[in-house]
Every structure is written in C-alpha cells, then in structure tokens.
Design an enzyme around this catalytic site. Sequence first.
Site, PDB file in Angstrom:
ATOM      1  N   SER A 158      43.117  37.621  35.797  1.00 34.29           N
ATOM      2  CA  SER A 158      44.144  36.904  36.400  1.00 34.29           C
ATOM      3  C   SER A 158      44.564  35.580  36.012  1.00 34.29           C
ATOM      4  O   SER A 158      43.715  34.809  35.874  1.00 34.29           O
ATOM      5  CB  SER A 158      43.442  36.499  37.861  1.00 34.29           C
ATOM      6  OG  SER A 158      44.474  35.430  38.526  1.00 34.29           O
ATOM      7  N   HIS A 164      46.630  40.586  34.938  1.00 32.64           N
ATOM      8  CA  HIS A 164      47.150  40.056  36.551  1.00 32.64           C
ATOM      9  C   HIS A 164      47.922  39.185  36.708  1.00 32.64           C
ATOM     10  O   HIS A 164      47.492  38.030  36.454  1.00 32.64           O
ATOM     11  CB  HIS A 164      45.953  40.257  37.309  1.00 32.64           C
ATOM     12  CG  HIS A 164      45.877  40.519  38.854  1.00 32.64           C
ATOM     13  ND1 HIS A 164      46.356  41.416  39.729  1.00 32.64           N
ATOM     14  CD2 HIS A 164      45.994  39.247  39.708  1.00 32.64           C
ATOM     15  CE1 HIS A 164      46.577  41.141  40.988  1.00 32.64           C
ATOM     16  NE2 HIS A 164      46.215  39.680  40.903  1.00 32.64           N
ATOM     17  N   ASP A 180      49.591  36.703  39.305  1.00 40.41           N
ATOM     18  CA  ASP A 180      49.470  36.145  40.833  1.00 40.41           C
ATOM     19  C   ASP A 180      50.899  35.527  41.036  1.00 40.41           C
ATOM     20  O   ASP A 180      50.934  34.247  40.613  1.00 40.41           O
ATOM     21  CB  ASP A 180      48.508  35.466  41.020  1.00 40.41           C
ATOM     22  CG  ASP A 180      47.245  35.973  41.287  1.00 40.41           C
ATOM     23  OD1 ASP A 180      46.140  35.886  40.477  1.00 40.41           O
ATOM     24  OD2 ASP A 180      47.389  37.134  42.022  1.00 40.41           O
ATOM     25  N   MET A 234      53.192  33.625  43.892  1.00 42.30           N
ATOM     26  CA  MET A 234      52.671  32.855  45.413  1.00 42.30           C
ATOM     27  C   MET A 234      54.135  32.152  45.602  1.00 42.30           C
ATOM     28  O   MET A 234      54.644  31.626  44.894  1.00 42.30           O
ATOM     29  CB  MET A 234      51.509  32.086  45.307  1.00 42.30           C
ATOM     30  CG  MET A 234      50.160  32.628  44.906  1.00 42.30           C
ATOM     31  SD  MET A 234      48.734  31.788  44.607  1.00 42.30           S
ATOM     32  CE  MET A 234      47.599  33.126  44.312  1.00 42.30           C
ATOM     33  N   HIS A 246      51.043  40.809  41.168  1.00 47.58           N
ATOM     34  CA  HIS A 246      50.651  40.759  42.422  1.00 47.58           C
ATOM     35  C   HIS A 246      51.616  39.910  43.307  1.00 47.58           C
ATOM     36  O   HIS A 246      51.384  38.459  43.277  1.00 47.58           O
ATOM     37  CB  HIS A 246      49.090  40.306  42.658  1.00 47.58           C
ATOM     38  CG  HIS A 246      48.570  40.005  43.990  1.00 47.58           C
ATOM     39  ND1 HIS A 246      47.549  39.664  44.197  1.00 47.58           N
ATOM     40  CD2 HIS A 246      49.076  40.414  45.175  1.00 47.58           C
ATOM     41  CE1 HIS A 246      47.105  39.438  45.476  1.00 47.58           C
ATOM     42  NE2 HIS A 246      48.056  40.198  46.016  1.00 47.58           N
ATOM     43  N   MET A 287      52.796  37.849  46.085  1.00 48.91           N
ATOM     44  CA  MET A 287      51.975  37.202  47.525  1.00 48.91           C
ATOM     45  C   MET A 287      53.180  36.605  48.119  1.00 48.91           C
ATOM     46  O   MET A 287      53.504  35.342  47.930  1.00 48.91           O
ATOM     47  CB  MET A 287      50.804  36.220  47.229  1.00 48.91           C
ATOM     48  CG  MET A 287      49.656  37.184  47.017  1.00 48.91           C
ATOM     49  SD  MET A 287      48.364  36.328  46.048  1.00 48.91           S
ATOM     50  CE  MET A 287      48.877  36.293  44.388  1.00 48.91           C
ATOM     51  N   MET A 318      42.030  43.348  48.975  1.00 47.78           N
ATOM     52  CA  MET A 318      41.608  41.953  48.616  1.00 47.78           C
ATOM     53  C   MET A 318      40.186  41.579  49.079  1.00 47.78           C
ATOM     54  O   MET A 318      39.801  41.935  50.088  1.00 47.78           O
ATOM     55  CB  MET A 318      42.515  40.901  49.285  1.00 47.78           C
ATOM     56  CG  MET A 318      43.881  40.875  48.774  1.00 47.78           C
ATOM     57  SD  MET A 318      44.216  40.484  46.996  1.00 47.78           S
ATOM     58  CE  MET A 318      43.588  38.934  47.038  1.00 47.78           C
ATOM     59  N   PHE A 368      44.186  31.380  46.564  1.00 52.30           N
ATOM     60  CA  PHE A 368      43.527  30.684  45.534  1.00 52.30           C
ATOM     61  C   PHE A 368      42.721  31.376  44.867  1.00 52.30           C
ATOM     62  O   PHE A 368      42.115  32.230  45.213  1.00 52.30           O
ATOM     63  CB  PHE A 368      42.905  29.389  46.254  1.00 52.30           C
ATOM     64  CG  PHE A 368      43.811  28.466  47.014  1.00 52.30           C
ATOM     65  CD1 PHE A 368      44.412  28.842  48.409  1.00 52.30           C
ATOM     66  CD2 PHE A 368      44.574  27.426  46.470  1.00 52.30           C
ATOM     67  CE1 PHE A 368      45.157  27.985  49.142  1.00 52.30           C
ATOM     68  CE2 PHE A 368      45.697  26.835  47.202  1.00 52.30           C
ATOM     69  CZ  PHE A 368      45.918  26.941  48.373  1.00 52.30           C
ATOM     70  N   GLY A 369      42.395  30.850  43.435  1.00 52.61           N
ATOM     71  CA  GLY A 369      41.353  31.489  42.674  1.00 52.61           C
ATOM     72  C   GLY A 369      39.934  30.739  43.161  1.00 52.61           C
ATOM     73  O   GLY A 369      40.067  29.740  43.806  1.00 52.61           O
ATOM     74  N   GLY A 370      38.886  31.203  42.431  1.00 53.63           N
ATOM     75  CA  GLY A 370      37.697  30.530  42.733  1.00 53.63           C
ATOM     76  C   GLY A 370      37.117  30.512  43.908  1.00 53.63           C
ATOM     77  O   GLY A 370      36.155  29.914  44.354  1.00 53.63           O
ATOM     78  N   ASP A 386      40.186  42.079  44.164  1.00 53.01           N
ATOM     79  CA  ASP A 386      40.918  41.036  43.689  1.00 53.01           C
ATOM     80  C   ASP A 386      40.124  39.867  44.360  1.00 53.01           C
ATOM     81  O   ASP A 386      40.557  39.886  45.634  1.00 53.01           O
ATOM     82  CB  ASP A 386      42.455  41.099  43.744  1.00 53.01           C
ATOM     83  CG  ASP A 386      42.903  39.980  43.227  1.00 53.01           C
ATOM     84  OD1 ASP A 386      44.255  39.788  43.612  1.00 53.01           O
ATOM     85  OD2 ASP A 386      42.195  38.821  42.473  1.00 53.01           O
ATOM     86  N   GLY A 387      39.395  39.004  43.597  1.00 50.87           N
ATOM     87  CA  GLY A 387      38.900  38.062  44.393  1.00 50.87           C
ATOM     88  C   GLY A 387      37.364  37.849  44.253  1.00 50.87           C
ATOM     89  O   GLY A 387      36.659  38.604  44.886  1.00 50.87           O
ATOM     90  N   GLY A 388      36.981  36.650  43.514  1.00 51.67           N
ATOM     91  CA  GLY A 388      35.386  36.589  43.503  1.00 51.67           C
ATOM     92  C   GLY A 388      34.893  37.533  42.492  1.00 51.67           C
ATOM     93  O   GLY A 388      33.495  37.705  42.582  1.00 51.67           O
TER      94      GLY A 388
END
Length: 227
Positions: free
Chosen positions: A16, A40, A42, A44, A73, A75, A143, A149-151, A181-183
Amino acid sequence: MTIEAGPTGALRIAPSILAADFGALADAVRAIDAETDWLHVDVMDGHFVPNVSIGPPVVQSLRRYSSRFFDCHLMMSEPGRYLEAFKDAGANGCTVHVEVGGTASLIRDARSLGLRVGLAANPDTPFEKVAPYLGDVDLLLLMTVFPGFGGQSFMGDVMPKVTLARREVEDNALEVDIEVDGGIDVRTAPIVVEAGANVLVAGSAIFARPEPLEAARAIRVAATLAE
Ligand code: DX5
Ligand code: ZN
C-alpha cells in the site's frame, strides 16, 4: 499494454503506497517492484474516511513508473463520480465500499469501464451485506482495520468473515480474489492466508521498514508457509 491481475486465487502481495514517501513515490515503488504483485493505491476523500490522500493525477504520474496492476481502494462517499477518471489515469482495478450504497450500479459502472471490480467491507460490516454481490465482482476486500490510516493494529476478529467468504467462493466456484487490508505483517500474514485470504495488502510493514524490498519478501515467505 494490458496489465493483468493474474490468476484468481493466487497468493499476491499488494504494497500500500499510503505508507510510502510521497515525496519520492516513484522511487519507493520501483524499489519494491521485484517483490510486488499488485500495487495498492489508497484513495481517501476526507468524507468517507477522516483522511485525504491522493487522486487520479498521482495515479497518472505513477503509471509511468510501474507496470504493476494498480489495485485502487476508493475510500470515497461518491466513488461513482471518479471511476472514469481513475480508469483514464491508469487504474486497473477499483474497489468501492458497500457502506456507501448504490453497490449494484457502481459494479455495473466499473465493469462497463473495463475495470476489474472490487467490493470492500469494513470490519463491522457483516458478510451478509456483501454476499449478494459476490457473483458480480472480481475481488472482495475485507478490511482488517477501520479505513483511514496506515499503521493500525490488525483486527483478528475479522477472520471468521474471511473464512465465510472463502467457503462461499469455493462452494459456488466463483472467480473472486479475497483481499485483506490493515495490519498485515510477517506475524499476521499466515493467519489471514490460513483464514482464506489470497491478496495481502501491507503498507507500514513494508514501507516503514529499513529495507522495504526485504520486508515485502519476508511477508510473502510468511504467507507461503500457511498455504
Ligand atoms: C487503510 C488503508 C490500508 C492501509 C494499510 O485505510 O486502506 O490499505 O494503508 O496500511 P497498514 O498495512 O500499515 O495497516
Ligand atoms: Zn487500502
């Protein structure tokens, strides 16, 4: 040049770019190309999620530096207004959130533009909300964090939904990739593959590491162990 997504169901690592250095985005993307299946992207809008990232102009610029499948993606509260712009900019797949509504027409619009079509669901959105559309999409994005947010920390309680989706896809012989997607990192990669995901998005676990290329390879190795 037609950019293919590759065989449905194959393991894919999709870095991402949200976690990359936007001041040197092309360099960051080229540096991990050897370990990248999809990229990917993102997007937003500051409305569907409380953050603003990038839009079609950046996709258009990045397109000149990467031959990878751009997995966008969206959002966004009104993704339908921008599908054509993303397609023209060089997007290969666009994923819209079921939470914004109008899903059937969004799928039709994306399909008619020649985009690969994805449908996303937030962690608290039940599988039943996306199940009716599984036969019409190429990708289901489940998700594993709340978008924006990332991280963020991986939400393991989404795994039963991933397994439910995988079972539905297999039982009905559907050509649908299941993306998470995420973590996602070397610890969670085998967990999500075990649950039934085959496309793994990772941002900070790749771009926030000292050696992003090596970090991407480590995630692939960890994921392969669970196959
Ligand atoms: C969050 C985005 C994710 C995020 C992943 O809204 O959709 O793609 O950038 O970042 P990590 O891998 O750091 O959780
Ligand atoms: Zn994303």
